[in-house]
Every structure is written in structure tokens, then in C-alpha cells.
Scaffold this motif. Structure first.
Motif, PDB file in Angstrom:
ATOM      1  N   LEU A 197       0.855  -1.179   0.000  1.00 59.78           N
ATOM      2  CA  LEU A 197       0.000   0.000   0.000  1.00 59.78           C
ATOM      3  C   LEU A 197       0.896   1.236   0.000  1.00 59.78           C
ATOM      4  O   LEU A 197       1.704   1.431   0.914  1.00 59.78           O
ATOM      5  N   ARG A 198       0.779   2.087  -1.003  1.00 60.20           N
ATOM      6  CA  ARG A 198       1.595   3.296  -1.113  1.00 60.20           C
ATOM      7  C   ARG A 198       0.836   4.459  -0.473  1.00 60.20           C
ATOM      8  O   ARG A 198      -0.214   4.855  -0.966  1.00 60.20           O
ATOM      9  N   LEU A 199       1.379   4.967   0.612  1.00 63.06           N
ATOM     10  CA  LEU A 199       0.691   5.959   1.434  1.00 63.06           C
ATOM     11  C   LEU A 199       1.438   7.288   1.389  1.00 63.06           C
ATOM     12  O   LEU A 199       2.606   7.372   1.779  1.00 63.06           O
ATOM     13  N   GLY A 200       0.765   8.341   0.918  1.00 64.45           N
ATOM     14  CA  GLY A 200       1.355   9.665   0.866  1.00 64.45           C
ATOM     15  C   GLY A 200       1.095  10.444   2.147  1.00 64.45           C
ATOM     16  O   GLY A 200      -0.018  10.439   2.671  1.00 64.45           O
ATOM     17  N   VAL A 201       2.131  11.121   2.655  1.00 71.27           N
ATOM     18  CA  VAL A 201       2.012  11.901   3.894  1.00 71.27           C
ATOM     19  C   VAL A 201       2.753  13.221   3.734  1.00 71.27           C
ATOM     20  O   VAL A 201       3.656  13.351   2.912  1.00 71.27           O
ATOM     21  N   ILE A 202       2.358  14.200   4.549  1.00 71.55           N
ATOM     22  CA  ILE A 202       3.074  15.471   4.629  1.00 71.55           C
ATOM     23  C   ILE A 202       4.020  15.421   5.821  1.00 71.55           C
ATOM     24  O   ILE A 202       3.602  15.101   6.942  1.00 71.55           O
ATOM     25  N   GLY A 203       5.286  15.759   5.577  1.00 75.68           N
ATOM     26  CA  GLY A 203       6.242  15.899   6.675  1.00 75.68           C
ATOM     27  C   GLY A 203       6.259  14.710   7.608  1.00 75.68           C
ATOM     28  O   GLY A 203       6.469  13.567   7.200  1.00 75.68           O
ATOM     29  N   ALA A 204       6.023  14.985   8.895  1.00 78.13           N
ATOM     30  CA  ALA A 204       6.148  13.969   9.936  1.00 78.13           C
ATOM     31  C   ALA A 204       4.859  13.189  10.178  1.00 78.13           C
ATOM     32  O   ALA A 204       4.816  12.369  11.097  1.00 78.13           O
ATOM     33  N   MET A 205       3.832  13.397   9.376  1.00 81.04           N
ATOM     34  CA  MET A 205       2.567  12.707   9.627  1.00 81.04           C
ATOM     35  C   MET A 205       2.719  11.187   9.530  1.00 81.04           C
ATOM     36  O   MET A 205       1.991  10.439  10.183  1.00 81.04           O
ATOM     37  N   GLY A 206       3.681  10.729   8.732  1.00 79.64           N
ATOM     38  CA  GLY A 206       3.905   9.289   8.647  1.00 79.64           C
ATOM     39  C   GLY A 206       4.242   8.690  10.001  1.00 79.64           C
ATOM     40  O   GLY A 206       3.802   7.594  10.341  1.00 79.64           O
ATOM     41  N   ASN A 207       5.029   9.415  10.799  1.00 83.48           N
ATOM     42  CA  ASN A 207       5.366   8.925  12.133  1.00 83.48           C
ATOM     43  C   ASN A 207       4.194   9.082  13.094  1.00 83.48           C
ATOM     44  O   ASN A 207       4.007   8.258  14.002  1.00 83.48           O
ATOM     45  N   GLU A 208       3.396  10.119  12.906  1.00 85.86           N
ATOM     46  CA  GLU A 208       2.239  10.333  13.771  1.00 85.86           C
ATOM     47  C   GLU A 208       1.236   9.188  13.670  1.00 85.86           C
ATOM     48  O   GLU A 208       0.591   8.834  14.661  1.00 85.86           O
ATOM     49  N   ILE A 209       1.090   8.611  12.487  1.00 89.19           N
ATOM     50  CA  ILE A 209       0.119   7.524  12.323  1.00 89.19           C
ATOM     51  C   ILE A 209       0.812   6.160  12.254  1.00 89.19           C
ATOM     52  O   ILE A 209       0.204   5.180  11.840  1.00 89.19           O
ATOM     53  N   ARG A 210       2.070   6.096  12.680  1.00 91.01           N
ATOM     54  CA  ARG A 210       2.799   4.825  12.637  1.00 91.01           C
ATOM     55  C   ARG A 210       2.091   3.712  13.416  1.00 91.01           C
ATOM     56  O   ARG A 210       2.098   2.552  12.970  1.00 91.01           O
ATOM     57  N   PRO A 211       1.475   3.979  14.586  1.00 92.17           N
ATOM     58  CA  PRO A 211       0.738   2.889  15.249  1.00 92.17           C
ATOM     59  C   PRO A 211      -0.335   2.271  14.357  1.00 92.17           C
ATOM     60  O   PRO A 211      -0.589   1.062  14.440  1.00 92.17           O
ATOM     61  N   LEU A 212      -0.935   3.077  13.488  1.00 95.53           N
ATOM     62  CA  LEU A 212      -1.958   2.560  12.590  1.00 95.53           C
ATOM     63  C   LEU A 212      -1.352   1.665  11.517  1.00 95.53           C
ATOM     64  O   LEU A 212      -1.853   0.561  11.261  1.00 95.53           O
ATOM     65  N   THR A 213      -0.264   2.112  10.896  1.00 98.43           N
ATOM     66  CA  THR A 213       0.352   1.296   9.846  1.00 98.43           C
ATOM     67  C   THR A 213       0.950   0.018  10.427  1.00 98.43           C
ATOM     68  O   THR A 213       0.918  -1.037   9.790  1.00 98.43           O
ATOM     69  N   GLU A 214       1.490   0.094  11.636  1.00 97.19           N
ATOM     70  CA  GLU A 214       2.029  -1.109  12.273  1.00 97.19           C
ATOM     71  C   GLU A 214       0.925  -2.092  12.628  1.00 97.19           C
ATOM     72  O   GLU A 214       1.100  -3.310  12.506  1.00 97.19           O
ATOM     73  N   ALA A 215      -0.214  -1.577  13.071  1.00 96.86           N
ATOM     74  CA  ALA A 215      -1.350  -2.454  13.373  1.00 96.86           C
ATOM     75  C   ALA A 215      -1.851  -3.144  12.106  1.00 96.86           C
ATOM     76  O   ALA A 215      -2.227  -4.324  12.124  1.00 96.86           O
ATOM     77  N   PHE A 216      -1.814  -2.425  10.996  1.00 97.13           N
ATOM     78  CA  PHE A 216      -2.265  -2.977   9.718  1.00 97.13           C
ATOM     79  C   PHE A 216      -1.363  -4.122   9.263  1.00 97.13           C
ATOM     80  O   PHE A 216      -1.843  -5.199   8.896  1.00 97.13           O
TER      81      PHE A 216
END
Length: 300
Positions: free
Chosen positions: A103-122
Motif C-alpha cells: 500500500l503506497r501511502l502519501g504523507v506530509i512531513g512527519a505525519m507518517g510517524n504520527e500515524i505509525r501505530p496505525l500502519t504497524e497495526a495494519f
């Protein structure tokens, strides 16, 4: 002489499974139990395969069952082919159900780290899936999505593009004001949206999406002036540090960007920012739907 490879054609997948299992167990009863079929079904299948090959695949005595030379060769050919078939079917099924693939997920700046618990749960729930994070800049927010460089993006609401769908909210947060260190606003603990009256903020350009973050008036209707345009986070911070603008930002921004000459102050009366998954309506896939469903059940 018949070849083992030629025997693969014309055999049903269940017959192949019976042959391979019997080659491992070397016992008709145990094979039947393992596959949850009758022993007669195993015997019929092996006889059918032997007729098709034109030779015996097993030597049977009252005490033992052994592979013949042709059976041994066929076992080697079929075992590899069968695993490839099983892997292919599992991959196709997982892709169709949205439980396989990147899944290719686009994020702004540090938002990728902010939602890391979600991607790890997935990825923990779906080990055959991965999440590839790619950064996009707010100066051109929809380019990567429309060019099919990413499958979906995390964006603040509202998104009013007719060709895009926004799904569940993945994060909610407050807002802050980035101000020059020498500004009078830097001396306060918090600021108000009314403090933007008459001050220069970055020009958001033509994108209506950005105007939600950079309003043209205060809640009481006082105009907010436009300064130079910023297309990236670092361009914005450079303008603030130079004293050319003050800029609303999302609250997490200050936790990640310690920039010389810039101070962040909470905006106590700003509406919360809701970050949502956004994707092209005509490119919705089972994998996107699976990820979106997980976000609905995941705390944010």
C-alpha cells in the motif's frame, strides 16, 4: 516412455494433492485421514493417475507402500509445481480480499510517524501486506495521487475535490502559530485567531484545500494579509524565521521542527484539524478498503 512432466497435464488439483500426500505418508489410511476423504477415494485417485501416466507410481505390498522410480520423479516435478500453484492462488485471493500487497501511502512531513501505530497495526494484522510511505508537499497536494504515484494520502479536512474520496479520520489535533522569535506573540503562552488580523501569513496559492489552514479573515471578519508563498515545510519555516510571515500550522509540527528563530504557540480558539484518508474514487482497491476499515476501529 511416459514423462513425469507430461503427467501433470490432465490431473486435477485434488488428485495432485492426494498423490503428494500419499508420497509423504506412504500409507493409504493416514493419507485419507489427513485429507478428510475416504480410503477408497485415495485408491481411486492413484489408479486414475497411474492409468494416465501409463505406469505404476507406487509399489504396494501387505506391509509397505513405496514410490516407484517414475513415481519418485513425478513427485519431484509435482511438489514444486503444486507449491507454486498454492502460492499463486493464495496471492490472488489475498489481493482480491485486500490482504496482500504493498500500500503506497502519501504523507506530509512527519505525519507518517504520527500515524505509525496505525500502519504497524495494519501490517501486524495482515503480514502479507506492507505500507510504503512517500512524502508529498502542501504546495502541490494532489499531484502524486492523481499521477498514481501513491494509492492514498493522509490529508486534513475538508477535501472538496470531485474526483477524490475521503474515508475515515485517522487523527485529530489542535493548531499552533509559528512566529518569529522576536515577535510580540512569542511572549505569550497561547494566541488567538484574532491575533492574525493585519499580519502577513503565507500565500496558499490557488488550492482551496490550503485555505482551510490559511484563512483570509479572522472569525470576527478582520482581514489577514498575504505574504510570500511557501510550497514546503522548510520554505515556510524560513519565511517565519526571517520575520516575513507568521503561519498557522498543525500542533504536531512544533514537536518535529526545531528551527532557529521560530517559536510555536498554541492557537487556543482554532478548530481542530481532522486528518483523513483520501484516494482517487476511480482507483479504489480492496487493499485501500481493508486499510480504511482498520482505521475505523483503531483509536486516534
Amino acid at each position: 516412455m511416459p514423462t513425469a512432466l507430461g503427467a501433470i497435464t490432465g490431473m486435477e488439483l485434488r488428485d495432485i494433492e492426494i498423490f503428494l500426500t500419499l508420497a509423504e505418508e506412504l500409507h493409504f489410511g493416514r493419507t485419507a485421514e489427513r485429507l478428510h476423504v475416504s480410503q477408497a477415494r485415495v485408491s481411486q485417485s492413484i489408479k486414475k493417475q497411474e492409468r494416465h501416466v501409463g505406469a505404476a507410481l507406487f509399489e504396494r505390498t501387505s506391509r509397505a507402500v513405496r514410490l516407484t522410480t517414475i513415481g519418485t520423479r513425478l513427485h519431484g516435478d509435482l511438489r514444486q509445481a503444486y507449491e507454486l500453484i498454492r502460492t499463486g492462488l493464495a496471492t490472488a485471493s489475498g489481493t482480491a480480499q485486500g490482504t496482500h500487497g504493498a500500500l503506497r501511502l502519501g504523507v506530509i512531513g512527519a505525519m507518517g510517524n504520527e500515524i505509525r501505530p496505525l500502519t504497524e497495526a495494519f501490517t501486524a494484522r495482515h503480514p502479507s501486506c506492507s505500507v510504503e510511505v512517500a512524502e508529498f508537499h502542501f504546495g502541490d497536494p494532489f499531484a502524486a495521487l492523481r499521477a498514481d504515484d501513491v494509492d492514498l494520502q493522509v490529508m486534513w479536512l475538508p477535501v472538496r475535490e470531485k474526483d477524490l474520496t475521503h474515508g475515515p479520520v485517522v487523527r485529530t489535533e489542535g493548531r499552533a502559530l509559528a512566529v518569529p522569535e522576536a515577535s510580540d506573540l512569542a511572549l505569550r503562552r497561547t494566541v488567538s485567531l484574532e491575533d492574525l488580523a493585519g499580519r502577513l501569513t503565507p500565500d496558499p496559492g490557488p488550492e482551496t484545500w490550503l485555505r482551510e489552514m490559511f484563512p483570509t479573515t479572522t472569525p470576527n471578519g478582520h482581514p489577514i494579509r498575504r505574504g510570500p508563498r511557501a510550497r514546503t515545510c522548510h520554505e515556510l519555516l524560513a519565511l517565519v524565521a526571517a520575520g516575513q510571515v507568521v503561519s498557522p500550522v498543525n500542533a504536531h509540527f512544533g514537536r518535529y521542527y526545531a528551527y532557529p528563530g521560530v517559536v510555536f504557540r498554541p492557537i487556543h480558539d482554532a478548530p481542530p484539524t481532522e486528518w483523513s484518508l483520501v484516494w482517487r474514487t476511480d482507483r479504489e482497491t480492496p487493499l485501500i478498503r481493508t486499510f480504511a476499515r482498520l482505521t475505523q476501529a483503531h483509536p486516534h
